[in-house]
Scaffold this motif. Structure first.
Motif, PDB file in Angstrom:
ATOM      1  N   THR A  91       2.857   2.569   3.005  1.00  0.00           N
ATOM      2  CA  THR A  91       3.321   1.371   3.694  1.00  0.00           C
ATOM      3  C   THR A  91       3.245   1.585   5.203  1.00  0.00           C
ATOM      4  OG1 THR A  91       5.627   2.102   3.692  1.00  0.00           O
ATOM      5  CG2 THR A  91       4.934   0.692   1.859  1.00  0.00           C
ATOM      6  N   THR A 122       7.473  -5.908   1.445  1.00  0.00           N
ATOM      7  CA  THR A 122       8.756  -5.846   0.751  1.00  0.00           C
ATOM      8  C   THR A 122       9.664  -6.937   1.299  1.00  0.00           C
ATOM      9  OG1 THR A 122       8.523  -3.466   0.440  1.00  0.00           O
ATOM     10  CG2 THR A 122      10.734  -4.379   0.200  1.00  0.00           C
ATOM     11  N   ASN A 179       2.832  -3.353   2.597  1.00  0.00           N
ATOM     12  CA  ASN A 179       2.140  -2.539   1.603  1.00  0.00           C
ATOM     13  C   ASN A 179       0.657  -2.452   1.911  1.00  0.00           C
ATOM     14  OD1 ASN A 179       4.580  -2.346   0.170  1.00  0.00           O
ATOM     15  ND2 ASN A 179       4.158  -4.247  -0.903  1.00  0.00           N
TER      16      ASN A 179
END
Length: 100
Positions: free
Chosen positions: A24, A59, A82
């Protein structure tokens, strides 16, 4: 006790990050008040999809309070973006806010 502070306005910065191909990358968004307040200020924020999809692209953050103590004018929110290896156009999400 008098509350004679002028109302403050809230702004949220735009930020751009490159996804990468593994793990990430953090998108760090700055939330600013137009002026320091003599009282604490709470801002509730949450992410929302635009062209990016929560879960697969970033997220999601559900409604969360962000507290500015007296005199503070800047805070940051960190959103995990991501990575993937798919060729894609630019994707976006939003940080919505409301004073509480």
């Amino acid at each position: 006790m008098n509350d004679d502070d002028n109302p403050v306005s809230i702004s949220i910065s735009d930020v751009s990050v490159t996804e990468g191909t593994g793990g990430t990358t953090n998108a760090v968004v700055t939330v600013s008040l137009s002026a320091a307040s003599g009282l604490p200020v709470t801002v509730n924020y949450a992410t929302a999809d635009r062209t990016a999809n929560a879960g697969s692209d970033y997220t999601a953050i559900a409604s969360t309070p962000l507290l500015f103590n007296r005199g503070e004018t800047s805070k940051t929110i960190t959103v995990a973006v991501n990575s993937d290896t798919l060729p894609e156009p630019t994707e976006t999400f939003m940080c919505n806010h409301a004073c509480g």
